[in-house]
Design a protein around this motif. Structure first.
Motif, short mmCIF file in Angstrom:
data_model
loop_
_atom_site.label_atom_id
_atom_site.label_comp_id
_atom_site.label_asym_id
_atom_site.label_seq_id
_atom_site.Cartn_x
_atom_site.Cartn_y
_atom_site.Cartn_z
N SER A 121 0.83 -1.22 0.00
CA SER A 121 0.00 0.00 0.00
C SER A 121 0.85 1.26 0.00
O SER A 121 0.56 2.22 -0.71
CB SER A 121 -0.92 0.02 1.22
N LEU A 135 2.42 1.73 -3.42
CA LEU A 135 1.45 2.26 -4.37
C LEU A 135 1.19 3.75 -4.13
O LEU A 135 0.94 4.50 -5.09
CB LEU A 135 0.14 1.47 -4.30
N GLU A 169 0.29 -0.31 -10.21
CA GLU A 169 -0.95 -1.00 -9.87
C GLU A 169 -0.59 -2.20 -9.00
O GLU A 169 0.53 -2.71 -9.07
CB GLU A 169 -1.64 -1.46 -11.15
N PRO A 170 -1.53 -2.68 -8.18
CA PRO A 170 -1.23 -3.83 -7.31
C PRO A 170 -0.67 -5.03 -8.08
O PRO A 170 0.22 -5.73 -7.59
CB PRO A 170 -2.59 -4.16 -6.68
#
Length: 77
Positions: free
Chosen positions: A45, A48, A55-56
């Motif tokens: 997280s 990001l 993107e994950p």
């Protein structure tokens, strides 16, 4: 979850870009940078948040790429 081929297609290597090292989707974000950041206990997280273009699935792709690179056949002696 994406299939492995879809994840691996996110990893690119372009001669002249980042010294030809594996990067994420043609950006100048190296796979090794993401892996080292994860190893430093930074959460996905947080990564990001720091890299809004990621993107994950990009982080998943880095982990899969690394896992496949270190997987090699061992011959018992």
């Amino acid at each position: 979850m994406l299939d492995k081929n879809a994840l691996l297609s996110r990893i690119t290597q372009t001669p002249g870009k980042c010294g030809g090292r594996p990067c994420i989707r043609g950006m100048r974000i190296r796979v090794s940078d993401i892996l080292e950041t994860l190893a430093d206990n930074v959460t996905p997280s947080e990564i990001l948040e720091d890299f809004p273009d990621l993107e994950p699935e990009d982080i998943q792709a880095c982990l899969l790429f690394a896992a496949l690179r270190i997987d090699f056949t061992r011959i018992a002696v």
